[in-house]
Design a protein around this motif. Structure first.
Motif, short mmCIF file in Angstrom:
data_model
loop_
_atom_site.label_atom_id
_atom_site.label_comp_id
_atom_site.label_asym_id
_atom_site.label_seq_id
_atom_site.Cartn_x
_atom_site.Cartn_y
_atom_site.Cartn_z
N ALA A 1 0.83 -1.20 0.00
CA ALA A 1 0.00 0.00 0.00
C ALA A 1 0.86 1.26 0.00
O ALA A 1 0.51 2.26 -0.62
N ASP A 2 2.01 1.20 0.68
CA ASP A 2 2.93 2.33 0.71
C ASP A 2 3.73 2.33 -0.59
O ASP A 2 4.52 1.41 -0.84
N ALA B 1 7.70 -3.59 -4.41
CA ALA B 1 7.02 -4.88 -4.51
C ALA B 1 8.04 -6.00 -4.41
O ALA B 1 9.21 -5.83 -4.78
N VAL B 2 7.61 -7.15 -3.89
CA VAL B 2 8.49 -8.31 -3.76
C VAL B 2 7.81 -9.55 -4.32
O VAL B 2 6.59 -9.64 -4.35
N THR B 3 8.65 -10.47 -4.76
CA THR B 3 8.17 -11.79 -5.15
C THR B 3 8.96 -12.79 -4.33
O THR B 3 10.19 -12.72 -4.28
N GLY B 4 8.25 -13.68 -3.65
CA GLY B 4 8.91 -14.66 -2.81
C GLY B 4 8.06 -15.88 -2.59
O GLY B 4 6.87 -15.92 -2.93
N VAL C 1 5.32 -10.19 6.11
CA VAL C 1 4.42 -9.27 5.43
C VAL C 1 3.12 -9.23 6.22
O VAL C 1 2.49 -10.26 6.43
N LEU C 2 2.74 -8.04 6.68
CA LEU C 2 1.47 -7.88 7.39
C LEU C 2 0.38 -7.58 6.37
O LEU C 2 0.57 -6.76 5.46
N PHE C 3 -0.76 -8.25 6.52
CA PHE C 3 -1.83 -8.10 5.53
C PHE C 3 -2.31 -6.66 5.38
O PHE C 3 -2.66 -6.25 4.28
N ASP C 4 -2.30 -5.89 6.47
CA ASP C 4 -2.79 -4.50 6.36
C ASP C 4 -1.81 -3.59 5.63
O ASP C 4 -2.13 -2.45 5.34
N GLU C 5 -0.64 -4.10 5.28
CA GLU C 5 0.34 -3.33 4.49
C GLU C 5 0.27 -3.67 2.99
O GLU C 5 0.93 -3.05 2.19
N VAL C 6 -0.53 -4.66 2.65
CA VAL C 6 -0.57 -5.18 1.28
C VAL C 6 -1.66 -4.49 0.47
O VAL C 6 -2.81 -4.41 0.90
N ALA C 7 -1.28 -3.98 -0.70
CA ALA C 7 -2.26 -3.43 -1.64
C ALA C 7 -2.81 -4.55 -2.52
O ALA C 7 -4.00 -4.59 -2.82
N ARG C 8 -1.93 -5.46 -2.95
CA ARG C 8 -2.34 -6.57 -3.83
C ARG C 8 -1.30 -7.68 -3.71
O ARG C 8 -0.11 -7.42 -3.66
N ALA C 9 -1.80 -8.90 -3.69
CA ALA C 9 -0.92 -10.06 -3.70
C ALA C 9 -1.54 -11.12 -4.61
O ALA C 9 -2.75 -11.30 -4.61
N GLN C 10 -0.68 -11.78 -5.37
CA GLN C 10 -1.18 -12.75 -6.32
C GLN C 10 -0.16 -13.87 -6.50
O GLN C 10 1.05 -13.64 -6.54
N VAL C 11 -0.68 -15.09 -6.62
CA VAL C 11 0.15 -16.25 -6.88
C VAL C 11 0.75 -16.10 -8.28
O VAL C 11 0.07 -15.67 -9.21
N GLN C 12 2.01 -16.47 -8.40
CA GLN C 12 2.69 -16.44 -9.69
C GLN C 12 2.72 -17.85 -10.26
O GLN C 12 3.04 -18.81 -9.55
#
Length: 158
Positions: free
Chosen positions: A108-109, A114-117, A138-149
């Motif tokens: 979100a910040d 962005a990271v991939t791990g 990674v805290l969920f409230d810090e995430v704007a979007r997350a997706q499986v690669q």
């Protein structure tokens, strides 16, 4: 009646029957397709859904639709499927169900890159990733979007 209010009524009517089947109702999408509507229902569960789960869910959704007047008089096509890997990880259960997979996370910040791990753990507040061999919380409230690669080679457990 608007598509949005119909979708909300469908979600309300389908949640309990899907739960009774041991499934989570992940999405209800309703769209127009000419003179027909297309109702797409996505379900999931721990361990993933099987074809038998999809068939049982389809029968139950059909029963709920036949017993009520949720779709009105308009003809519709029903599609029931799994959640799929292309949907974002939006709830803690989505993260938990994808432990072991490669995940891309946008924060979100905007100042945080962005990271991939590799997703190695998950709880109600956040997830543990392994990014370039190092652990990262990674805290969920810090995430704007997350997706499986999507990976085309099988990941070897260490």
């Amino acid at each position: 009646m608007t598509t949005s209010s119909t979708r909300d009524r469908l979600t309300e009517a389908l949640t309990e029957p899907m739960t009774a089947l041991g499934l989570d109702l992940e999405a209800v999408d309703l769209s127009a397709a000419g003179k027909r509507s297309v109702l797409r229902v996505a379900v999931d569960k721990d361990g993933g859904v099987s074809m038998d789960d999809i068939a049982e869910a389809t029968r139950e959704v059909s029963r709920v639709l036949d017993d009520g007047d949720l779709m009105g008089e308009r003809a519709y096509t029903l599609e029931v499927s799994s959640r799929g890997v292309d949907r974002p990880l939006a709830l803690p259960r989505h993260w938990r169900r994808n432990v072991g997979r490669l995940v891309q996370v946008t924060f979100a910040d905007p100042a945080t890159e962005a990271v991939t791990g590799r997703l190695v753990s998950s709880d109600e507040d956040g997830a543990g990733l392994e990014v370039d061999g190092s652990p990262r919380r990674v805290l969920f409230d810090e995430v704007a979007r997350a997706q499986v690669q999507i990976e085309f080679t099988k990941h070897e457990e260490s």
